[in-house]
Scaffold this active site. Structure first.
Site, PDB file in Angstrom:
ATOM      1  N   ARG A  14       0.840  -1.210   0.000  1.00  0.00           N
ATOM      2  CA  ARG A  14       0.000   0.000   0.000  1.00  0.00           C
ATOM      3  C   ARG A  14       0.873   1.258   0.000  1.00  0.00           C
ATOM      4  O   ARG A  14       0.996   1.941  -1.008  1.00  0.00           O
ATOM      5  CB  ARG A  14      -0.947  -0.032   1.214  1.00  0.00           C
ATOM      6  CG  ARG A  14      -2.076   0.989   1.177  1.00  0.00           C
ATOM      7  CD  ARG A  14      -1.680   2.393   1.549  1.00  0.00           C
ATOM      8  NE  ARG A  14      -1.045   2.472   2.876  1.00  0.00           N
ATOM      9  CZ  ARG A  14      -0.460   3.575   3.341  1.00  0.00           C
ATOM     10  NH1 ARG A  14      -0.407   4.675   2.616  1.00  0.00           N
ATOM     11  NH2 ARG A  14       0.120   3.578   4.526  1.00  0.00           N
ATOM     12  N   ASP A  15       1.524   1.548   1.107  1.00  0.00           N
ATOM     13  CA  ASP A  15       2.328   2.775   1.177  1.00  0.00           C
ATOM     14  C   ASP A  15       3.430   2.724   0.126  1.00  0.00           C
ATOM     15  O   ASP A  15       3.779   3.728  -0.498  1.00  0.00           O
ATOM     16  CB  ASP A  15       2.942   2.907   2.581  1.00  0.00           C
ATOM     17  CG  ASP A  15       3.202   4.348   2.978  1.00  0.00           C
ATOM     18  OD1 ASP A  15       3.248   5.209   2.084  1.00  0.00           O
ATOM     19  OD2 ASP A  15       3.374   4.616   4.181  1.00  0.00           O
ATOM     20  N   HIS A 231       5.551   4.751  12.564  1.00  0.00           N
ATOM     21  CA  HIS A 231       5.592   4.611  11.104  1.00  0.00           C
ATOM     22  C   HIS A 231       6.608   5.638  10.590  1.00  0.00           C
ATOM     23  O   HIS A 231       6.297   6.815  10.494  1.00  0.00           O
ATOM     24  CB  HIS A 231       4.170   4.901  10.597  1.00  0.00           C
ATOM     25  CG  HIS A 231       3.951   4.892   9.128  1.00  0.00           C
ATOM     26  ND1 HIS A 231       3.245   3.892   8.490  1.00  0.00           N
ATOM     27  CD2 HIS A 231       4.270   5.771   8.151  1.00  0.00           C
ATOM     28  CE1 HIS A 231       3.145   4.160   7.196  1.00  0.00           C
ATOM     29  NE2 HIS A 231       3.771   5.303   6.964  1.00  0.00           N
ATOM     30  N   HIS A 233       9.106   7.098   7.764  1.00  0.00           N
ATOM     31  CA  HIS A 233       9.679   7.180   6.408  1.00  0.00           C
ATOM     32  C   HIS A 233      11.152   7.540   6.581  1.00  0.00           C
ATOM     33  O   HIS A 233      11.542   8.180   7.559  1.00  0.00           O
ATOM     34  CB  HIS A 233       8.912   8.205   5.568  1.00  0.00           C
ATOM     35  CG  HIS A 233       7.584   7.682   5.097  1.00  0.00           C
ATOM     36  ND1 HIS A 233       7.394   7.160   3.846  1.00  0.00           N
ATOM     37  CD2 HIS A 233       6.393   7.555   5.744  1.00  0.00           C
ATOM     38  CE1 HIS A 233       6.146   6.739   3.730  1.00  0.00           C
ATOM     39  NE2 HIS A 233       5.502   6.968   4.866  1.00  0.00           N
ATOM     40  N   CYS A 264       4.717   9.164  -0.021  1.00  0.00           N
ATOM     41  CA  CYS A 264       3.319   9.600  -0.019  1.00  0.00           C
ATOM     42  C   CYS A 264       3.104  10.545  -1.187  1.00  0.00           C
ATOM     43  O   CYS A 264       3.844  11.507  -1.345  1.00  0.00           O
ATOM     44  CB  CYS A 264       2.983  10.297   1.300  1.00  0.00           C
ATOM     45  SG  CYS A 264       1.308  10.948   1.324  1.00  0.00           S
ATOM     46  N   ASN A 273       9.157   4.088   3.274  1.00  0.00           N
ATOM     47  CA  ASN A 273       9.253   3.749   4.702  1.00  0.00           C
ATOM     48  C   ASN A 273      10.609   3.132   4.965  1.00  0.00           C
ATOM     49  O   ASN A 273      11.280   2.669   4.049  1.00  0.00           O
ATOM     50  CB  ASN A 273       8.182   2.708   5.049  1.00  0.00           C
ATOM     51  CG  ASN A 273       6.797   3.218   4.813  1.00  0.00           C
ATOM     52  OD1 ASN A 273       6.323   3.228   3.686  1.00  0.00           O
ATOM     53  ND2 ASN A 273       6.140   3.655   5.860  1.00  0.00           N
TER      54      ASN A 273
HETATM   55  P1  HMG Z   1     -12.888  14.596  -2.450  1.00  0.00           P
HETATM   56  O1  HMG Z   1     -12.519  14.835  -3.874  1.00  0.00           O
HETATM   57  O2  HMG Z   1     -13.130  15.777  -1.561  1.00  0.00           O
HETATM   58  O3  HMG Z   1     -14.109  13.556  -2.345  1.00  0.00           O
HETATM   59  O4  HMG Z   1     -11.749  13.716  -1.815  1.00  0.00           O
HETATM   60  P2  HMG Z   1     -15.626  13.676  -2.662  1.00  0.00           P
HETATM   61  O5  HMG Z   1     -16.354  13.072  -1.528  1.00  0.00           O
HETATM   62  O6  HMG Z   1     -15.971  15.082  -3.096  1.00  0.00           O
HETATM   63  O7  HMG Z   1     -15.748  12.709  -3.928  1.00  0.00           O
HETATM   64  C1  HMG Z   1     -15.146  12.986  -5.192  1.00  0.00           C
HETATM   65  C2  HMG Z   1     -15.385  11.803  -6.118  1.00  0.00           C
HETATM   66  O8  HMG Z   1     -14.724  10.639  -5.616  1.00  0.00           O
HETATM   67  C3  HMG Z   1     -16.852  11.411  -6.238  1.00  0.00           C
HETATM   68  O9  HMG Z   1     -17.034  10.843  -7.532  1.00  0.00           O
HETATM   69  C4  HMG Z   1     -17.009  10.318  -5.200  1.00  0.00           C
HETATM   70  O10 HMG Z   1     -18.062   9.455  -5.482  1.00  0.00           O
HETATM   71  C5  HMG Z   1     -15.680   9.605  -5.334  1.00  0.00           C
HETATM   72  P3  HMG Z   1     -17.608  11.709  -8.762  1.00  0.00           P
HETATM   73  O11 HMG Z   1     -18.929  12.195  -8.274  1.00  0.00           O
HETATM   74  O12 HMG Z   1     -16.599  12.807  -8.978  1.00  0.00           O
HETATM   75  O13 HMG Z   1     -17.651  10.711  -9.865  1.00  0.00           O
HETATM   76  N1  HMG Z   1     -15.283   8.948  -4.093  1.00  0.00           N
HETATM   77  C6  HMG Z   1     -14.776   7.699  -4.006  1.00  0.00           C
HETATM   78  N2  HMG Z   1     -14.533   6.756  -4.926  1.00  0.00           N
HETATM   79  C7  HMG Z   1     -13.998   5.588  -4.502  1.00  0.00           C
HETATM   80  N3  HMG Z   1     -13.684   5.348  -3.210  1.00  0.00           N
HETATM   81  C8  HMG Z   1     -13.904   6.272  -2.264  1.00  0.00           C
HETATM   82  C9  HMG Z   1     -14.473   7.505  -2.648  1.00  0.00           C
HETATM   83  N4  HMG Z   1     -14.805   8.616  -1.962  1.00  0.00           N
HETATM   84  C10 HMG Z   1     -15.277   9.489  -2.846  1.00  0.00           C
HETATM   85  N5  HMG Z   1     -13.575   6.019  -0.996  1.00  0.00           N
HETATM   86  C11 HMG Z   1     -11.040  11.989  -0.291  1.00  0.00           C
HETATM   87  C12 HMG Z   1     -11.784  13.303  -0.462  1.00  0.00           C
HETATM   88  C13 HMG Z   1     -10.879  11.745   1.189  1.00  0.00           C
HETATM   89  C14 HMG Z   1     -11.844  10.878  -0.936  1.00  0.00           C
HETATM   90  C15 HMG Z   1      -9.651  12.121  -0.967  1.00  0.00           C
HETATM   91  O14 HMG Z   1      -9.029  13.240  -0.450  1.00  0.00           O
HETATM   92  C16 HMG Z   1      -8.772  10.926  -0.757  1.00  0.00           C
HETATM   93  O15 HMG Z   1      -9.007   9.863  -1.283  1.00  0.00           O
HETATM   94  N6  HMG Z   1      -7.699  11.092  -0.003  1.00  0.00           N
HETATM   95  C17 HMG Z   1      -6.764  10.010   0.276  1.00  0.00           C
HETATM   96  C18 HMG Z   1      -5.474  10.273  -0.390  1.00  0.00           C
HETATM   97  C19 HMG Z   1      -4.537   9.121  -0.098  1.00  0.00           C
HETATM   98  O16 HMG Z   1      -4.876   7.966  -0.283  1.00  0.00           O
HETATM   99  N7  HMG Z   1      -3.311   9.454   0.361  1.00  0.00           N
HETATM  100  C20 HMG Z   1      -2.314   8.493   0.595  1.00  0.00           C
HETATM  101  C21 HMG Z   1      -2.618   7.618   1.743  1.00  0.00           C
HETATM  102  S1  HMG Z   1      -2.286   8.381   3.297  1.00  0.00           S
HETATM  103  C22 HMG Z   1      -0.601   8.098   3.531  1.00  0.00           C
HETATM  104  O17 HMG Z   1       0.078   7.616   2.668  1.00  0.00           O
HETATM  105  C23 HMG Z   1      -0.028   8.406   4.861  1.00  0.00           C
HETATM  106  C24 HMG Z   1       0.267   7.153   5.686  1.00  0.00           C
HETATM  107  O18 HMG Z   1       1.167   6.295   5.028  1.00  0.00           O
HETATM  108  C25 HMG Z   1       0.886   7.591   7.018  1.00  0.00           C
HETATM  109  C26 HMG Z   1       2.009   8.583   6.797  1.00  0.00           C
HETATM  110  O19 HMG Z   1       3.084   8.199   6.315  1.00  0.00           O
HETATM  111  O20 HMG Z   1       1.754   9.756   7.075  1.00  0.00           O
HETATM  112  C27 HMG Z   1      -1.007   6.364   5.997  1.00  0.00           C
HETATM  113 MG    MG Z   2       3.299   6.452   5.059  1.00  0.00          MG
END
Ligand code: HMG
Ligand code: MG
Length: 323
Positions: A14-15, A231, A233, A264, A273
């Site tokens: 995933r990450d 966690h 990086h 990320c 990581n």
């Molecule tokens: P948004 O654009 O504000 O969402 O994003 P929305 O609710 O307005 O929806 C936009 C569109 O996406 C809509 O479709 C929804 O239906 C669809 P449209 O009407 O345009 O056709 N939608 C979805 N589709 C599939 N699955 C869903 C979903 N939700 C909405 N779950 C949102 C807000 C939170 C969804 C967005 O900002 C997002 O996905 N963010 C996550 C980004 C991400 O994955 N980042 C990386 C992971 S975090 C990380 O790596 C850190 C970590 O490792 C720890 C660290 O190191 O810090 C964990």
């Molecule tokens: Mg991470």
């Protein structure tokens, strides 16, 4: 060191893979997960239920999840497959697959000894700028969003991890993230039902002294080590030093990615990581038991790096294979 058992959460699929530019065949991802499941690691992040427009590499998560739920278990250990969910829609997609396959989450503590269990990770950030970039909302809004997700997960017997991103540095606001803010958010996630919170150094800006300061702030807020994971990086090469600070403080759960994959997408320049191989090597040197096989993990690190056409970022992995 007061306990000699440590838990590794393997976040590579995933990450690690979420940040790869090149498209990766689903079979390669599944093969990576299956190989990892045979190393002795017991928790594997298998994907994210996020919109493909936000993180294109995670678009095959639904299919991967279905495959993992319906295929024979790759190992004798019970493996927990964990999925990131950013909102209720993400969890609903996961639950739909679980219901369709008829495989319950069967989180730890349940009576049966399942071959696989299903977990989720929820995520919040310690700075407003990162919260906006990563989840398109404020910190307060993200916590509101998390409440119903955690509640639905509980009704489905799904174990919940929380993440607090940018705990030791933010790509937009710099290294000086307030430790008490991190502690507050960690406490809130636990109150909302998280079974464990992984405090994340997203940017790798953390140093050992600031890690110790953060751990003290978490302790002062009443957060038990048993509820924590770390966690790191490895952008600045400090992840193992910070790990040692965590170990000395008493934390026993650490996240890492095979081959040091990843970064990320919303933290430009941040590298992967800490590599799982380096972590195992360090644990072994300290007499700590993770139950994960270093040689096996090293082979997987070399294999996946080659598959992705990237350099293997694990020093211990390369050295182990060269011996
Ligand atoms: P948004 O654009 O504000 O969402 O994003 P929305 O609710 O307005 O929806 C936009 C569109 O996406 C809509 O479709 C929804 O239906 C669809 P449209 O009407 O345009 O056709 N939608 C979805 N589709 C599939 N699955 C869903 C979903 N939700 C909405 N779950 C949102 C807000 C939170 C969804 C967005 O900002 C997002 O996905 N963010 C996550 C980004 C991400 O994955 N980042 C990386 C992971 S975090 C990380 O790596 C850190 C970590 O490792 C720890 C660290 O190191 O810090 C964990
Ligand atoms: Mg991470």
């Amino acid at each position: 060191l007061d306990s000699d058992h440590v838990r590794i959460v393997e976040v590579g699929p995933r990450d690690g893979l979420q940040n790869e530019k090149k498209s990766i065949p689903m079979e390669t991802k599944l093969e990576l997960i299956r190989r990892l499941a045979k190393t002795g690691v017991t928790t594997i992040e298998a994907g994210s239920f996020v919109p493909a427009k936000w993180v294109p590499q995670m678009a095959s998560t639904a299919e991967i999840c279905e495959q993992l739920l319906t295929s024979p278990p790759p190992s004798e250990n019970t493996i927990a497959y964990n999925y990131l969910v950013p909102n209720i829609k993400g969890l609903e997609s996961l639950v739909k697959i679980m219901d369709a396959t008829g495989v319950p989450a069967d989180s730890p503590g349940s009576a049966s000894k399942a071959a696989t269990t299903t977990e989720i990770s929820l995520f919040a950030a310690a700075t407003e700028a990162f919260s906006k970039a990563n989840t398109n909302c404020t910190i307060a809004e993200s916590l509101e969003r998390i409440k119903p997700i955690a509640a639905l997960a509980k009704t489905k017997n799904i174990r919940v991890r929380g993440y607090v991103s940018v705990a030791l540095g933010c790509p937009y606001e710099g290294p000086d993230v307030d430790p008490s803010k991190v502690a507050d958010i960690t406490a809130t996630l636990l109150e909302m039902g998280a079974d464990e919170v992984s405090v994340a150094d997203t940017t790798g800006m953390g140093t050992a002294p600031r890690t110790m300061e953060l751990l003290q702030a978490l302790k002062a807020a009443g957060i038990a080590n048993s509820d924590l994971a770390l966690h790191f990086h490895d952008t600045y090469g400090q992840a193992l030093l910070n790990t040692l600070a965590g170990l000395e403080h008493g934390v026993r759960c650490f996240d890492s990615s095979v081959g040091g994959l990843g970064g990320c997408p919303y933290s430009v320049g941040a590298t992967g990581n800490v590599s799982t191989e380096d972590l195992i090597h360090t644990f072994n040197s300290l007499g700590l038991h993770s139950g994960v096989d270093l040689a096996e993990m090293s082979r997987i690190g070399a294999w996946i790096s080659e598959e992705l056409g990237r350099t293997n970022d694990s020093r211990a992995g390369k050295a182990t294979l060269a011996r």
